[in-house]
Design a protein around this motif. Structure first.
Motif, PDB file in Angstrom:
ATOM      1  N   ARG A   8      69.281 -90.582 -77.678  1.00 32.27           N
ATOM      2  CA  ARG A   8      70.058 -89.730 -76.781  1.00 32.27           C
ATOM      3  C   ARG A   8      69.159 -89.114 -75.719  1.00 32.27           C
ATOM      4  NH1 ARG A   8      75.029 -88.110 -77.990  1.00 32.27           N
ATOM      5  NH2 ARG A   8      74.732 -86.005 -77.203  1.00 32.27           N
ATOM      6  N   VAL A   9      69.758 -88.887 -74.560  1.00 34.54           N
ATOM      7  CA  VAL A   9      69.075 -88.213 -73.461  1.00 34.54           C
ATOM      8  C   VAL A   9      69.758 -86.865 -73.282  1.00 34.54           C
ATOM      9  CG1 VAL A   9      68.522 -88.273 -70.999  1.00 34.54           C
ATOM     10  CG2 VAL A   9      68.463 -90.390 -72.346  1.00 34.54           C
ATOM     11  N   THR A  10      68.973 -85.796 -73.417  1.00 39.38           N
ATOM     12  CA  THR A  10      69.490 -84.435 -73.348  1.00 39.38           C
ATOM     13  C   THR A  10      68.767 -83.667 -72.259  1.00 39.38           C
ATOM     14  OG1 THR A  10      69.983 -84.442 -75.711  1.00 39.38           O
ATOM     15  CG2 THR A  10      69.836 -82.291 -74.643  1.00 39.38           C
ATOM     16  N   MET A  11      69.523 -83.073 -71.353  1.00 39.50           N
ATOM     17  CA  MET A  11      68.957 -82.219 -70.313  1.00 39.50           C
ATOM     18  C   MET A  11      68.987 -80.786 -70.818  1.00 39.50           C
ATOM     19  SD  MET A  11      70.450 -84.225 -66.927  1.00 39.50           S
ATOM     20  CE  MET A  11      70.677 -82.769 -66.030  1.00 39.50           C
ATOM     21  N   VAL A  12      67.840 -80.086 -70.731  1.00 42.30           N
ATOM     22  CA  VAL A  12      67.724 -78.718 -71.200  1.00 42.30           C
ATOM     23  C   VAL A  12      67.299 -77.860 -70.015  1.00 42.30           C
ATOM     24  CG1 VAL A  12      66.621 -77.179 -72.876  1.00 42.30           C
ATOM     25  CG2 VAL A  12      66.973 -79.595 -73.447  1.00 42.30           C
ATOM     26  N   ALA A  13      68.105 -76.841 -69.695  1.00 41.36           N
ATOM     27  CA  ALA A  13      67.815 -76.026 -68.513  1.00 41.36           C
ATOM     28  C   ALA A  13      68.339 -74.611 -68.687  1.00 41.36           C
ATOM     29  CB  ALA A  13      68.463 -76.645 -67.276  1.00 41.36           C
ATOM     30  N   ALA A  14      67.713 -73.701 -67.973  1.00 41.32           N
ATOM     31  CA  ALA A  14      68.222 -72.336 -67.822  1.00 41.32           C
ATOM     32  C   ALA A  14      68.693 -72.218 -66.385  1.00 41.32           C
ATOM     33  CB  ALA A  14      67.128 -71.312 -68.119  1.00 41.32           C
ATOM     34  N   VAL A  15      69.979 -71.851 -66.203  1.00 43.27           N
ATOM     35  CA  VAL A  15      70.600 -71.874 -64.882  1.00 43.27           C
ATOM     36  C   VAL A  15      71.269 -70.528 -64.597  1.00 43.27           C
ATOM     37  CG1 VAL A  15      72.256 -73.093 -63.407  1.00 43.27           C
ATOM     38  CG2 VAL A  15      71.051 -74.354 -65.203  1.00 43.27           C
ATOM     39  N   ALA A  16      70.937 -69.943 -63.452  1.00 42.69           N
ATOM     40  CA  ALA A  16      71.556 -68.680 -63.043  1.00 42.69           C
ATOM     41  C   ALA A  16      72.980 -68.935 -62.559  1.00 42.69           C
ATOM     42  CB  ALA A  16      70.721 -68.029 -61.935  1.00 42.69           C
ATOM     43  N   GLU A  17      73.743 -67.853 -62.418  1.00 43.84           N
ATOM     44  CA  GLU A  17      75.143 -67.954 -61.964  1.00 43.84           C
ATOM     45  C   GLU A  17      75.277 -68.692 -60.644  1.00 43.84           C
ATOM     46  OE1 GLU A  17      76.290 -63.846 -61.774  1.00 43.84           O
ATOM     47  OE2 GLU A  17      76.717 -63.749 -63.929  1.00 43.84           O
ATOM     48  N   ASN A  18      74.278 -68.585 -59.770  1.00 42.83           N
ATOM     49  CA  ASN A  18      74.324 -69.240 -58.462  1.00 42.83           C
ATOM     50  C   ASN A  18      73.653 -70.608 -58.464  1.00 42.83           C
ATOM     51  OD1 ASN A  18      71.719 -68.323 -58.779  1.00 42.83           O
ATOM     52  ND2 ASN A  18      71.618 -67.231 -56.809  1.00 42.83           N
ATOM     53  N   GLY A  19      73.360 -71.146 -59.646  1.00 45.37           N
ATOM     54  CA  GLY A  19      72.769 -72.470 -59.764  1.00 45.37           C
ATOM     55  C   GLY A  19      71.258 -72.503 -59.657  1.00 45.37           C
ATOM     56  N   VAL A  20      70.632 -71.373 -59.390  1.00 48.07           N
ATOM     57  CA  VAL A  20      69.176 -71.327 -59.237  1.00 48.07           C
ATOM     58  C   VAL A  20      68.496 -71.585 -60.585  1.00 48.07           C
ATOM     59  CG1 VAL A  20      67.226 -69.750 -58.790  1.00 48.07           C
ATOM     60  CG2 VAL A  20      69.148 -69.850 -57.200  1.00 48.07           C
ATOM     61  N   ILE A  21      67.457 -72.424 -60.528  1.00 48.49           N
ATOM     62  CA  ILE A  21      66.605 -72.652 -61.699  1.00 48.49           C
ATOM     63  C   ILE A  21      65.154 -72.298 -61.401  1.00 48.49           C
ATOM     64  CG2 ILE A  21      68.098 -74.374 -62.777  1.00 48.49           C
ATOM     65  CD1 ILE A  21      66.164 -76.542 -61.702  1.00 48.49           C
ATOM     66  N   GLY A  22      64.830 -72.097 -60.109  1.00 52.94           N
ATOM     67  CA  GLY A  22      63.455 -71.789 -59.764  1.00 52.94           C
ATOM     68  C   GLY A  22      63.313 -71.156 -58.397  1.00 52.94           C
ATOM     69  N   ALA A  23      62.157 -70.499 -58.226  1.00 60.95           N
ATOM     70  CA  ALA A  23      61.805 -69.887 -56.945  1.00 60.95           C
ATOM     71  C   ALA A  23      60.288 -69.957 -56.801  1.00 60.95           C
ATOM     72  CB  ALA A  23      62.274 -68.434 -56.883  1.00 60.95           C
ATOM     73  N   ASP A  24      59.845 -70.574 -55.737  1.00 62.24           N
ATOM     74  CA  ASP A  24      58.401 -70.692 -55.489  1.00 62.24           C
ATOM     75  C   ASP A  24      57.656 -71.280 -56.689  1.00 62.24           C
ATOM     76  OD1 ASP A  24      58.658 -69.572 -52.893  1.00 62.24           O
ATOM     77  OD2 ASP A  24      58.647 -67.560 -53.773  1.00 62.24           O
TER      78      ASP A  24
END
Length: 173
Positions: A8-24
């Motif tokens: 299986r291929v599983t995507m693991v992410a933390a996502v803010a309400e506005n779709g942001v996952i990163g900054a700089d």
């Protein structure tokens, strides 16, 4: 869709309400319980991540076999395998998984371009919904809720983990 080896291929992410996952090249929040969740979810599996994500972490994550996806054919780093396309990364993961116990999976750990490239191959998404809307320059890819089914939701301290399974359409003829 599982990999050719049946993994299986599983995507693991933390996502803010506005779709942001990163900054700089960093995560714009620090939630230790979510970091612990990422570790527990990916530990013992093959982890595919982009070069920028890997460099932001600064080292291979222990207890995982890491494949770094980069377009730079001259790039290398100690302790990781390198692939230059998502299909190459999944093929390499299949080779690595054939040598390991059957319950291991391919985990996708970011960043945005890697998530977007892996989405068509993913069977599952494990998304930590972060109740913030920070400024950011990196976003999780949009996905059709018609093609994914929420199968579990677990509130945690300050965020919620949601498990999504791909819905496979069945042609009746």
């Amino acid at each position: 869709m599982t990999t050719p080896s049946g993994r299986r291929v599983t995507m693991v992410a933390a996502v803010a309400e506005n779709g942001v996952i990163g900054a700089d090249a960093d995560i714009p929040w620090k939630i230790s319980e979510d970091f612990a969740h990422f570790k527990a979810t990916t530990l013992g599996h093959v982890l595919v991540m982009g070069r920028t994500t890997h460099e932001g972490i600064g080292r291979p994550l222990p207890g995982r076999t890491t494949i770094v996806l980069t377009r730079d054919t001259d790039w290398s780093a100690e302790g990781v395998r390198v692939a230059h396309s998502i299909t190459d990364a999944l093929e390499l993961a299949d080779e690595l998984l054939r040598e390991q116990p059957a319950d291991r999976q391919v985990m996708i750990g970011g960043g945005a371009a890697v998530y977007a490239a892996a989405l068509p191959y993913a069977d599952e998404q494990v998304i930590s919904e972060i109740p913030l809307a920070p400024e950011g320059d990196t976003h999780y890819p949009e996905f059709s809720r018609k093609r994914w089914q929420e199968v579990r939701r677990e509130p945690r301290g300050g965020f919620t983990i949601v498990w999504w399974e791909r819905v496979f359409a069945c042609n009746a003829g």
